[in-house]
Design an enzyme around this catalytic site. Sequence first.
Site, PDB file in Angstrom:
ATOM      1  N   SER A 129       0.833  -1.197   0.000  1.00 17.09           N
ATOM      2  CA  SER A 129       0.000   0.000   0.000  1.00 17.09           C
ATOM      3  C   SER A 129       0.874   1.256   0.000  1.00 17.09           C
ATOM      4  CB  SER A 129      -0.975  -0.007   1.172  1.00 17.09           C
ATOM      5  OG  SER A 129      -0.283  -0.209   2.374  1.00 17.09           O
ATOM      6  N   ASP A 174       8.717  -3.128  -5.163  1.00 16.93           N
ATOM      7  CA  ASP A 174       7.310  -2.747  -4.982  1.00 16.93           C
ATOM      8  C   ASP A 174       6.938  -1.552  -5.856  1.00 16.93           C
ATOM      9  OD1 ASP A 174       7.755  -4.633  -3.079  1.00 16.93           O
ATOM     10  OD2 ASP A 174       7.457  -3.320  -1.351  1.00 16.93           O
TER      11      ASP A 174
HETATM   12  C1  GLA Z   1       9.536  -5.352   0.809  1.00 20.02           C
HETATM   13  C2  GLA Z   1      10.441  -4.358   0.093  1.00 20.02           C
HETATM   14  C3  GLA Z   1      10.898  -4.905  -1.259  1.00 20.02           C
HETATM   15  C4  GLA Z   1      11.462  -6.314  -1.133  1.00 20.02           C
HETATM   16  C5  GLA Z   1      10.535  -7.206  -0.308  1.00 20.02           C
HETATM   17  C6  GLA Z   1      11.130  -8.545  -0.027  1.00 20.02           C
HETATM   18  O1  GLA Z   1       8.328  -5.495   0.121  1.00 20.02           O
HETATM   19  O2  GLA Z   1       9.783  -3.127  -0.099  1.00 20.02           O
HETATM   20  O3  GLA Z   1      11.832  -4.023  -1.838  1.00 20.02           O
HETATM   21  O4  GLA Z   1      12.745  -6.281  -0.592  1.00 20.02           O
HETATM   22  O5  GLA Z   1      10.174  -6.614   0.921  1.00 20.02           O
HETATM   23  O6  GLA Z   1      11.288  -9.270  -1.195  1.00 20.02           O
END
Ligand code: GLA
Length: 387
Positions: A129, A174
């Site tokens: 989010s 993300d």
């Molecule tokens: C979170 C982080 C990502 C990634 C994941 C694990 O979502 O924001 O950058 O490192 O954890 O894969």
Amino acid sequence: MLEKIRQEFEKRFGSHGDIRAYFAPGRVNLIGEHTDYNGGHVFPCALTLGTYAVARKREDNKLNFYSMNFESRGIVESDLNDLVPTKEAGWTNYPKGVIWAFEKRGMKLPVGLDVVIYGNIPNGSGLSSSASLEVVTGLALKDLYGFDVSMIDIALIGQYSENNYNGCNCGIMDQFASAMGKKDNAIFLDANTLEYEYAPVVLEDAKIVIINSKVKHSLVDSAYNDRRNECETALKELQAVVDIQTLGDLTEEEFEAHKDAIKCEIRKKRAGHAVYENQRTIKAVAALKENDVETFGKLMNASHVSLRDDYEVSCEEIDILVDLAWATEGVIGSRITGGGFGGCTVSIVKNEAVDNFVSTIGKAYAEKVGHEAEFYVVDIGDGAHIL
Ligand code: GLA
């Protein structure tokens, strides 16, 4: 939904002027966890759930934020001279961080804005989010002020603001998935070079199902940053004996040959996860291209074991969900997804087994844990766009 958000905007800020609307999705990662900041590969896809923004430029320096998810906070007021993270700013630290990061890149907002936000990603579920809020803000700034910035740059700016304004040292996955997602495709991303490729996810006789454990353990950000530091130290130790830039440069065999350069068993496990998980991700994408969903599922299962035992980012509730999934008929693969310490699992489930999957696991989880889980059958959506 959009109509409702627009109405809310008009109610809060009036109906005059050029009001525009944007959307950025959350993401689910199919495989490649805790590899992005280790120079490895990830394989996320954008969801159809995400964050909406309805916004309009102002004529003065004010920044007015309103979230339909935090109605009791009302309008949170700020201005362009106040781009410093504070506790009181609460959720607005995310959009403010993006405005701050745009300025750092020479894109200074000439005037402020009014914005109404609404997100339908369950809070704290680990489905990004916050990244979707950063990306929707970036897209709004690009469009409202005419900044010449690519969607990949918007992802990088979002990550920069999260790292430097909001204090979580996250990788790029993300924000990249939210900015660059494509309907019915996952993104095979080399987080080191940002080279990427879309891979169609056509599971003829199966579905992707997310289960939200509805637990979020504290210390998520600090434990996340700890893992990063452990991997960075392990990398330095390895660099004394082998010429590499990132852990993602190593094959399994190379890691085995050099791992004794890492002087601590915990760091050895952490780095081992990063290396093996990266290789699993490459193999999983190759299997998917061959339509070999069974192999993809087995690699997902192995990913979970490694995240649970070596990277130690799972938790009891998530392990219960994954164990239940593994014991359920018609499950091709199941694992924790996202940063960890709670949040969600992702599973591939045969079409005819989905109903039973939801009811059996739903019941058993509630009995064991004392609260209900939530299930979502995934539709893979597009990345951020103007509405
Ligand atoms: C979170 C982080 C990502 C990634 C994941 C694990 O979502 O924001 O950058 O490192 O954890 O894969």
